[in-house]
Design a protein around this motif. Structure first.
Motif, mmCIF file in Angstrom:
data_model
loop_
_atom_site.group_PDB
_atom_site.id
_atom_site.type_symbol
_atom_site.label_atom_id
_atom_site.label_comp_id
_atom_site.label_asym_id
_atom_site.label_seq_id
_atom_site.Cartn_x
_atom_site.Cartn_y
_atom_site.Cartn_z
ATOM 1 N N MET A 1 10.203 16.126 -19.253
ATOM 2 C CA MET A 1 9.111 16.777 -19.980
ATOM 3 C C MET A 1 8.709 18.082 -19.305
ATOM 4 O O MET A 1 8.489 19.085 -19.964
ATOM 5 N N GLU A 2 8.607 18.039 -17.978
ATOM 6 C CA GLU A 2 8.204 19.230 -17.236
ATOM 7 C C GLU A 2 9.227 20.352 -17.366
ATOM 8 O O GLU A 2 8.878 21.526 -17.355
ATOM 9 N N SER A 3 10.502 19.991 -17.506
ATOM 10 C CA SER A 3 11.544 21.010 -17.614
ATOM 11 C C SER A 3 11.813 21.411 -19.066
ATOM 12 O O SER A 3 12.612 22.306 -19.320
ATOM 13 N N GLY A 4 11.155 20.717 -20.017
ATOM 14 C CA GLY A 4 11.363 21.030 -21.431
ATOM 15 C C GLY A 4 12.687 20.542 -21.976
ATOM 16 O O GLY A 4 13.184 21.065 -22.969
ATOM 17 N N ASP A 5 13.261 19.535 -21.343
ATOM 18 C CA ASP A 5 14.547 18.965 -21.769
ATOM 19 C C ASP A 5 14.311 18.006 -22.927
ATOM 20 O O ASP A 5 14.155 16.799 -22.733
#
Length: 92
Positions: free
Chosen positions: A32-36
């Protein structure tokens, strides 16, 4: 512990499974933090599948207070972000 999967119902889950579920929760948080988006979707499905596999479904007419509330399988990344605490979806 009682776990609610939004839109599905509740399962009774032994506390001994939290470490395994926390690994998936940590992976989900990283994605989620990396936008994956694809990784998020895959890990969310894996997390919910493990909860279903390890837990015992409660009857539909049972109204137990939930210790954990997990998003529905079709929840968006943005919807899940709103449910997060500092520890992710699963504390610990």
């Amino acid at each position: 512990m009682i776990v609610r999967i939004m839109g599905e119902g509740q399962v009774r889950l032994d506390d001994g499974h939290l470490a395994e579920l926390n690994k998936l929760d940590d992976e989900l948080l990283t994605e989620m933090e990396s936008g994956d988006g694809p990784g998020f979707r895959r890990t969310l499905q894996a997390l919910l599948a493990r909860v279903r596999d390890l837990g015992e479904p409660l009857p539909d007419d049972s109204l137990e207070p939930s210790d954990l509330i997990l998003p529905s399988p079709d929840a968006t990344l943005e919807e899940v972000q709103e449910l997060l605490s500092d520890d992710g979806l699963i504390p610990g």
